[in-house]
Design a protein around this motif. Structure first.
Motif, PDB file in Angstrom:
ATOM      1  N   VAL A 111       0.841  -1.188   0.000  1.00 50.17           N
ATOM      2  CA  VAL A 111       0.000   0.000   0.000  1.00 50.17           C
ATOM      3  C   VAL A 111       0.882   1.245   0.000  1.00 50.17           C
ATOM      4  O   VAL A 111       0.598   2.212  -0.680  1.00 50.17           O
ATOM      5  CB  VAL A 111      -0.930   0.002   1.232  1.00 50.17           C
ATOM      6  N   GLY A 112       1.944   1.200   0.775  1.00 53.80           N
ATOM      7  CA  GLY A 112       2.830   2.353   0.865  1.00 53.80           C
ATOM      8  C   GLY A 112       3.731   2.239   2.067  1.00 53.80           C
ATOM      9  O   GLY A 112       3.845   1.182   2.689  1.00 53.80           O
ATOM     10  N   SER A 113       4.343   3.359   2.403  1.00 56.06           N
ATOM     11  CA  SER A 113       5.232   3.427   3.559  1.00 56.06           C
ATOM     12  C   SER A 113       4.501   4.060   4.725  1.00 56.06           C
ATOM     13  O   SER A 113       3.630   4.912   4.540  1.00 56.06           O
ATOM     14  CB  SER A 113       6.456   4.265   3.223  1.00 56.06           C
ATOM     15  N   ASN A 146      -9.056  -1.314   6.651  1.00 59.43           N
ATOM     16  CA  ASN A 146      -9.172   0.061   6.172  1.00 59.43           C
ATOM     17  C   ASN A 146      -8.685   1.062   7.219  1.00 59.43           C
ATOM     18  O   ASN A 146      -7.923   1.982   6.909  1.00 59.43           O
ATOM     19  CB  ASN A 146     -10.623   0.399   5.811  1.00 59.43           C
ATOM     20  N   ALA A 147      -9.119   0.877   8.444  1.00 64.67           N
ATOM     21  CA  ALA A 147      -8.787   1.833   9.512  1.00 64.67           C
ATOM     22  C   ALA A 147      -7.300   1.786   9.865  1.00 64.67           C
ATOM     23  O   ALA A 147      -6.667   2.840  10.032  1.00 64.67           O
ATOM     24  CB  ALA A 147      -9.650   1.564  10.742  1.00 64.67           C
ATOM     25  N   LEU A 148      -6.724   0.597   9.983  1.00 62.55           N
ATOM     26  CA  LEU A 148      -5.308   0.494  10.334  1.00 62.55           C
ATOM     27  C   LEU A 148      -4.424   1.027   9.205  1.00 62.55           C
ATOM     28  O   LEU A 148      -3.466   1.760   9.457  1.00 62.55           O
ATOM     29  CB  LEU A 148      -4.921  -0.941  10.697  1.00 62.55           C
ATOM     30  N   GLY A 154      -2.188   6.841   5.730  1.00 59.59           N
ATOM     31  CA  GLY A 154      -3.048   7.909   5.232  1.00 59.59           C
ATOM     32  C   GLY A 154      -3.923   7.468   4.068  1.00 59.59           C
ATOM     33  O   GLY A 154      -4.834   8.186   3.676  1.00 59.59           O
ATOM     34  N   GLU A 155      -3.664   6.284   3.499  1.00 65.48           N
ATOM     35  CA  GLU A 155      -4.489   5.764   2.392  1.00 65.48           C
ATOM     36  C   GLU A 155      -5.877   5.415   2.932  1.00 65.48           C
ATOM     37  O   GLU A 155      -5.998   4.778   3.974  1.00 65.48           O
ATOM     38  CB  GLU A 155      -3.858   4.510   1.782  1.00 65.48           C
ATOM     39  N   ILE A 156      -6.917   5.819   2.198  1.00 66.31           N
ATOM     40  CA  ILE A 156      -8.279   5.561   2.666  1.00 66.31           C
ATOM     41  C   ILE A 156      -8.969   4.496   1.809  1.00 66.31           C
ATOM     42  O   ILE A 156      -8.659   4.334   0.638  1.00 66.31           O
ATOM     43  CB  ILE A 156      -9.125   6.857   2.703  1.00 66.31           C
ATOM     44  N   GLU A 160     -11.767  -1.472  -0.525  1.00 65.65           N
ATOM     45  CA  GLU A 160     -12.637  -1.230  -1.662  1.00 65.65           C
ATOM     46  C   GLU A 160     -11.814  -1.015  -2.929  1.00 65.65           C
ATOM     47  O   GLU A 160     -12.178  -1.471  -4.014  1.00 65.65           O
ATOM     48  CB  GLU A 160     -13.543  -0.024  -1.394  1.00 65.65           C
ATOM     49  N   ARG A 161     -10.705  -0.313  -2.809  1.00 66.91           N
ATOM     50  CA  ARG A 161      -9.846  -0.066  -3.950  1.00 66.91           C
ATOM     51  C   ARG A 161      -9.212  -1.374  -4.437  1.00 66.91           C
ATOM     52  O   ARG A 161      -9.083  -1.585  -5.646  1.00 66.91           O
ATOM     53  CB  ARG A 161      -8.789   0.977  -3.600  1.00 66.91           C
ATOM     54  N   LEU A 162      -8.824  -2.244  -3.542  1.00 63.27           N
ATOM     55  CA  LEU A 162      -8.278  -3.548  -3.938  1.00 63.27           C
ATOM     56  C   LEU A 162      -9.325  -4.392  -4.649  1.00 63.27           C
ATOM     57  O   LEU A 162      -9.020  -5.064  -5.630  1.00 63.27           O
ATOM     58  CB  LEU A 162      -7.792  -4.316  -2.711  1.00 63.27           C
TER      59      LEU A 162
END
Length: 165
Positions: A111-113, A146-148, A154-156, A160-162
């Protein structure tokens, strides 16, 4: 489209920060009718029956393991839990933490860093405030993931995006 911002785990880098991943596995069910229902749902390609987890790969070479966090029923494979889940009842849940030797190659996306200096500390802080009563579709592993992920990166709405990718 989700694939534009999600990096498959085999090629992922985190730029010196702890890397955050989301992984999925099939839901488990008790032997008998609940397991048969899960198998039928998978054969119909119903993605709502996936279990989502958050993985943290520390940037420090001194910590080569991957930490997995997920939210699931306390008695994951009990017939009582399966019946409660199917009927939409609230059941006791638990946030689990365990380690893996490496990031899975399948059904796992970077997802990211982490936006903070220590993703592990941030995840533990988050988990201490997470409500552990589980209700499928309203407060389950998808909501936890999603929350964690949002807390760490910061990704929301990552789940759903996956699912759209």
């Amino acid at each position: 489209m989700a694939s534009q911002f999600l990096i498959p785990s085999a090629n992922a880098t985190s730029g010196g920060r702890d890397a955050v991943y989301v992984a999925t596995v099939p839901l488990k069910a008790a032997a008998g009718p609940p397991q048969l229902m899960m198998s039928m749902a998978y054969s119909l390609n119903l993605k709502n029956l996936e279990h989502f987890m958050v993985l943290i790969k520390p940037s420090s070479p001194a910590r080569p393991e991957v930490i997995v966090f997920d939210f699931q029923p306390v008695n994951l494979e009990s017939i009582e839990a399966a019946l409660s889940i199917l009927s939409g009842k609230l059941i006791p849940g638990v946030v689990m933490q365990r380690t893996l030797k490496k990031v899975p190659r399948q059904r796992c996306w970077m997802v990211g860093s982490c936006k903070g200096n220590n993703a592990m500390e941030m995840a533990i802080e988050f988990n201490n405030s997470w409500e552990t009563h589980l209700k499928v579709g309203f407060h389950d592993c998808r909501h936890y993931t999603n929350a964690l992920v949002q807390h760490l990166t910061g990704e929301i709405q990552i789940v759903e995006r996956l699912r759209r990718s």
